[in-house]
Design an enzyme around this catalytic site. Structure first.
Site, short mmCIF file in Angstrom:
data_model
loop_
_atom_site.label_atom_id
_atom_site.label_comp_id
_atom_site.label_asym_id
_atom_site.label_seq_id
_atom_site.Cartn_x
_atom_site.Cartn_y
_atom_site.Cartn_z
N LYS A 118 4.72 -3.91 2.45
CA LYS A 118 4.74 -2.58 2.39
C LYS A 118 6.01 -1.77 2.91
O LYS A 118 6.49 -1.21 2.07
CB LYS A 118 3.37 -1.96 3.19
CG LYS A 118 2.25 -1.32 2.21
CD LYS A 118 1.39 -1.07 3.19
CE LYS A 118 0.03 -1.81 2.96
NZ LYS A 118 -1.09 -1.40 3.72
N GLN A 145 -4.25 0.36 8.15
CA GLN A 145 -4.43 -1.10 7.34
C GLN A 145 -5.96 -1.48 7.91
O GLN A 145 -6.34 -1.41 9.19
CB GLN A 145 -3.47 -2.03 8.09
CG GLN A 145 -3.49 -3.12 7.38
CD GLN A 145 -3.31 -3.36 5.96
OE1 GLN A 145 -2.71 -2.42 5.38
NE2 GLN A 145 -3.87 -4.25 5.22
N ASP A 159 -4.51 6.33 0.65
CA ASP A 159 -5.43 5.11 0.29
C ASP A 159 -6.57 5.65 -0.58
O ASP A 159 -7.27 4.97 -1.37
CB ASP A 159 -5.95 4.62 1.78
CG ASP A 159 -5.46 3.17 1.80
OD1 ASP A 159 -4.98 2.77 1.06
OD2 ASP A 159 -5.42 2.63 2.95
N1 GUN Z 1 -6.62 -3.95 3.35
C1 GUN Z 1 -6.53 -4.61 2.18
N2 GUN Z 1 -6.16 -3.64 1.23
C2 GUN Z 1 -6.13 -2.24 1.85
C3 GUN Z 1 -5.82 -1.17 1.54
O1 GUN Z 1 -5.67 -0.84 0.06
N3 GUN Z 1 -5.66 -0.28 2.13
C4 GUN Z 1 -5.95 -0.33 3.50
N4 GUN Z 1 -5.74 0.64 4.29
N5 GUN Z 1 -6.28 -1.30 3.95
C5 GUN Z 1 -6.38 -2.56 3.45
#
Ligand code: GUN
Length: 310
Positions: free
Chosen positions: A63, A107, A130
């Protein structure tokens, strides 16, 4: 736009999500560049990682790399696994108040002592890149403007690349998670599809799946969907990413659909790895640019018009 379709060696064509991710990253880069000129600063994404979950660490590293490569500012907060509820909520509050931050991503999963729903709900909905807060989810249900969850947005975008207009297609989503299944069902509904949301209690799941023009397994069960669950000529958008023991005990990534069987029956299939996976971060960058524009009272950047669902 370059085609994302690749020969599978069998009936189906593979939908290349890695190339798709690059196209969407490039659109986010163009949007970020226009916003940087307009606002005098780059759109900024804050990522919060609590603890040392190995998969999350890999994901957050990717990311940060792709955020920076697209010309956005990346801010990272890595907290110890035993971080208290109060400390985490205080950090989210600080990020909410910081006018120079456009997107906040906490996350998931969080360590067991922390309540993910409480933490997600603490995020300012204008910065909810998100698309997981109740406000964002409610806007999706209403068809009102808002930030949509990244992985389901990636699924819709890939299906559109393969099939064009999705109006009237029958879609079966397997899995009712907040992160993927439920929002995917609503996003395909917004594309005028007829949607079935199947789950672990669905009766005769193979028969339900066999009705789908577009099948979206999102359950985290390695190769659960077999070839004879798939309607000939269907499109399979596989959200599953499962690590299994391959030949000689070497770990191997597989989807929720059995790829070798799916490509014999379907017309279009996303492979694992290299299908839906790379789309999630790309949509996150697009969302962060959309959030930056909306927070500044600007219309959505032109470069994102074909990328983000309405
Ligand atoms: N963990 C796995 N995929 C995601 C996501 O798209 N967003 C978040 N915040 N955590 C994740």
């Amino acid at each position: 736009m370059a085609t994302l379709l690749r020969d599978s060696g069998a009936r189906a064509q593979l939908i290349d999500g890695k190339a798709g991710g690059q196209i969407v990253d490039e659109a986010a880069r163009a949007a970020a560049s226009a916003l940087t000129l307009d606002l005098g600063r780059a759109p900024a994404l804050a990522v919060v990682l609590v603890g040392e979950d190995p998969a999350s660490q890999v994901y957050v590293r990717n990311k940060v790399r792709r955020t920076t490569a697209a010309g956005l500012t990346s801010i990272e907060h890595r907290l110890a696994a035993d971080t208290s509820r109060e400390a985490l909520l205080a950090l989210v509050d600080q990020l909410n108040r910081d006018d120079a931050i456009d997107g906040i991503l906490v996350q998931l999963p969080l360590p067991d002592h922390l309540d993910a729903t409480e933490v997600v709900e603490a995020i300012d909905p204008h910065k909810d890149v998100d698309g997981l807060t109740a406000r964002s989810a409610g806007a999706l249900v209403q068809g009102a403007p808002g930030l949509r969850p990244c992985t389901p947005s990636g699924c819709v975008w890939l299906a559109r690349q393969a099939l064009g207009d999705l109006t009237g297609k029958s879609v079966v989503v397997i899995g009712r998670s907040i992160l993927v299944g439920k929002p995917a069902a609503l996003l395909f509904l917004q594309e005028n599809c007829t949607v079935t949301l199947a789950h672990s209690r669905t009766r005769d799941l193979p028969a339900v799946c066999a009705e789908a023009d577009i099948l979206i397994p999102a359950v985290g069960r390695p190769e659960m969907v077999r070839g004879d669950w798939i309607k000939p000529g269907a499109t399979v958008i596989d959200v599953g990413i499962n690590r299994i023991d391959g030949a000689g005990g070497k770990p191997r990534l597989v989807g929720d659909a059995c790829l070798s069987e799916a490509i014999e029956v379907a017309d279009f299939v996303t492979p694992v790895p290299g299908g839906v996976g790379p789309m999630t971060i790309a949509m996150l960058l697009a969302n962060c640019c959309a959030a930056a524009a909306a927070r500044a009272g600007r219309s959505r950047p032109e470069a994102l018009a074909e990328i983000l669902p309405a």
